[in-house]
Design a protein around this motif. Structure first.
Motif, PDB file in Angstrom:
ATOM      1  N   GLU A  55     -66.807   6.181 -37.268  1.00 32.28           N
ATOM      2  CA  GLU A  55     -65.896   5.224 -36.715  1.00 32.28           C
ATOM      3  C   GLU A  55     -64.369   5.949 -36.839  1.00 32.28           C
ATOM      4  N   ASN A  56     -63.487   5.331 -36.016  1.00 31.64           N
ATOM      5  CA  ASN A  56     -62.182   5.842 -35.764  1.00 31.64           C
ATOM      6  C   ASN A  56     -62.060   7.178 -35.197  1.00 31.64           C
ATOM      7  N   GLU A  57     -63.201   7.779 -34.625  1.00 31.36           N
ATOM      8  CA  GLU A  57     -63.121   8.885 -33.916  1.00 31.36           C
ATOM      9  C   GLU A  57     -63.885   8.661 -32.843  1.00 31.36           C
ATOM     10  N   ASP A  58     -64.932   8.254 -32.897  1.00 29.87           N
ATOM     11  CA  ASP A  58     -65.866   7.715 -31.679  1.00 29.87           C
ATOM     12  C   ASP A  58     -65.763   6.175 -31.269  1.00 29.87           C
ATOM     13  N   PHE A  59     -65.370   5.487 -32.281  1.00 24.57           N
ATOM     14  CA  PHE A  59     -65.372   3.865 -31.802  1.00 24.57           C
ATOM     15  C   PHE A  59     -64.449   3.334 -33.134  1.00 24.57           C
ATOM     16  N   TYR A  60     -63.981   2.174 -32.504  1.00 26.40           N
ATOM     17  CA  TYR A  60     -63.277   1.308 -33.558  1.00 26.40           C
ATOM     18  C   TYR A  60     -63.610  -0.155 -33.320  1.00 26.40           C
ATOM     19  N   TYR A  61     -63.053  -1.141 -34.255  1.00 29.11           N
ATOM     20  CA  TYR A  61     -63.378  -2.493 -34.169  1.00 29.11           C
ATOM     21  C   TYR A  61     -62.212  -3.030 -33.630  1.00 29.11           C
ATOM     22  N   ASN A  62     -62.396  -4.069 -32.564  1.00 26.27           N
ATOM     23  CA  ASN A  62     -61.355  -4.711 -32.093  1.00 26.27           C
ATOM     24  C   ASN A  62     -60.981  -6.082 -32.829  1.00 26.27           C
ATOM     25  N   GLU A  63     -59.842  -6.653 -32.473  1.00 21.80           N
ATOM     26  CA  GLU A  63     -59.528  -7.948 -33.149  1.00 21.80           C
ATOM     27  C   GLU A  63     -60.624  -8.882 -33.227  1.00 21.80           C
ATOM     28  N   GLN A  64     -61.609  -9.147 -32.401  1.00 27.14           N
ATOM     29  CA  GLN A  64     -62.593  -9.890 -32.320  1.00 27.14           C
ATOM     30  C   GLN A  64     -64.015  -9.333 -33.033  1.00 27.14           C
ATOM     31  N   GLY A  65     -63.688  -8.146 -33.632  1.00 23.86           N
ATOM     32  CA  GLY A  65     -64.888  -7.475 -34.318  1.00 23.86           C
ATOM     33  C   GLY A  65     -65.809  -6.779 -33.627  1.00 23.86           C
ATOM     34  N   TYR A  66     -65.715  -6.457 -32.302  1.00 25.77           N
ATOM     35  CA  TYR A  66     -66.514  -5.799 -31.372  1.00 25.77           C
ATOM     36  C   TYR A  66     -66.579  -4.397 -31.543  1.00 25.77           C
ATOM     37  N   LYS A  67     -67.259  -3.539 -31.441  1.00 25.02           N
ATOM     38  CA  LYS A  67     -67.343  -2.195 -31.600  1.00 25.02           C
ATOM     39  C   LYS A  67     -66.644  -1.913 -29.979  1.00 25.02           C
ATOM     40  N   VAL A  68     -65.848  -0.913 -30.045  1.00 22.94           N
ATOM     41  CA  VAL A  68     -65.153  -0.301 -28.690  1.00 22.94           C
ATOM     42  C   VAL A  68     -65.324   1.384 -29.093  1.00 22.94           C
ATOM     43  N   PHE A  69     -65.904   1.793 -27.900  1.00 22.36           N
ATOM     44  CA  PHE A  69     -65.999   3.524 -27.777  1.00 22.36           C
ATOM     45  C   PHE A  69     -64.980   3.804 -27.375  1.00 22.36           C
ATOM     46  N   THR A  70     -64.424   4.994 -27.694  1.00 26.96           N
ATOM     47  CA  THR A  70     -63.195   5.727 -27.480  1.00 26.96           C
ATOM     48  C   THR A  70     -63.552   6.730 -26.325  1.00 26.96           C
ATOM     49  N   GLU A  71     -62.660   7.232 -25.616  1.00 28.46           N
ATOM     50  CA  GLU A  71     -62.685   8.226 -24.401  1.00 28.46           C
ATOM     51  C   GLU A  71     -63.429   9.658 -24.934  1.00 28.46           C
ATOM     52  N   LYS A  72     -63.289   9.835 -26.161  1.00 25.81           N
ATOM     53  CA  LYS A  72     -63.776  11.083 -26.747  1.00 25.81           C
ATOM     54  C   LYS A  72     -65.384  10.978 -26.744  1.00 25.81           C
ATOM     55  N   PHE A  73     -65.730   9.616 -27.472  1.00 23.73           N
ATOM     56  CA  PHE A  73     -67.066   9.164 -27.308  1.00 23.73           C
ATOM     57  C   PHE A  73     -68.012   9.411 -26.107  1.00 23.73           C
ATOM     58  N   HIS A  74     -67.293   8.474 -24.911  1.00 25.09           N
ATOM     59  CA  HIS A  74     -67.782   8.674 -23.794  1.00 25.09           C
ATOM     60  C   HIS A  74     -68.029  10.237 -23.134  1.00 25.09           C
ATOM     61  N   LEU A  75     -67.151  11.023 -23.460  1.00 27.27           N
ATOM     62  CA  LEU A  75     -67.145  12.435 -23.041  1.00 27.27           C
ATOM     63  C   LEU A  75     -68.204  13.107 -23.575  1.00 27.27           C
ATOM     64  N   LYS A  76     -68.458  12.943 -25.180  1.00 28.43           N
ATOM     65  CA  LYS A  76     -69.687  13.200 -25.531  1.00 28.43           C
ATOM     66  C   LYS A  76     -70.954  13.083 -25.234  1.00 28.43           C
ATOM     67  N   ARG A  77     -70.739  11.634 -24.608  1.00 29.12           N
ATOM     68  CA  ARG A  77     -72.345  11.112 -24.371  1.00 29.12           C
ATOM     69  C   ARG A  77     -72.552  11.943 -22.904  1.00 29.12           C
ATOM     70  N   GLY A  78     -71.545  12.155 -22.182  1.00 33.42           N
ATOM     71  CA  GLY A  78     -71.732  12.987 -20.888  1.00 33.42           C
ATOM     72  C   GLY A  78     -71.959  12.083 -19.610  1.00 33.42           C
TER      73      GLY A  78
END
Length: 61
Positions: free
Chosen positions: A8-31
């Motif tokens: 959390e807070n590195e690969d994703f965060y929670y938005n105002e509605q409570g949904y998990k939002v993946f970061t650019e770092k996570f997407h690059l890690k996923r490949g």
């Protein structure tokens, strides 16, 4: 499919509605792009046109 541990807070965060939002770092890690129209997609995918923007961050590296 390989399991990628996420932080959390590195690969994703929670938005105002409570949904998990993946970061650019996570997407690059996923490949790869999942073509879901993610908010922080570093691959330049546009869900509305189902195309990739050629001038994206990956192509600049």
């Amino acid at each position: 499919m390989t399991h990628i541990p996420i932080k959390e807070n590195e690969d994703f965060y929670y938005n105002e509605q409570g949904y998990k939002v993946f970061t650019e770092k996570f997407h690059l890690k996923r490949g790869y792009c999942c073509k879901s129209g993610c908010r922080h997609c570093p691959y330049g995918y546009d869900k509305k046109t189902d195309t990739f923007i050629k001038n994206n961050k990956i192509n600049k590296k």
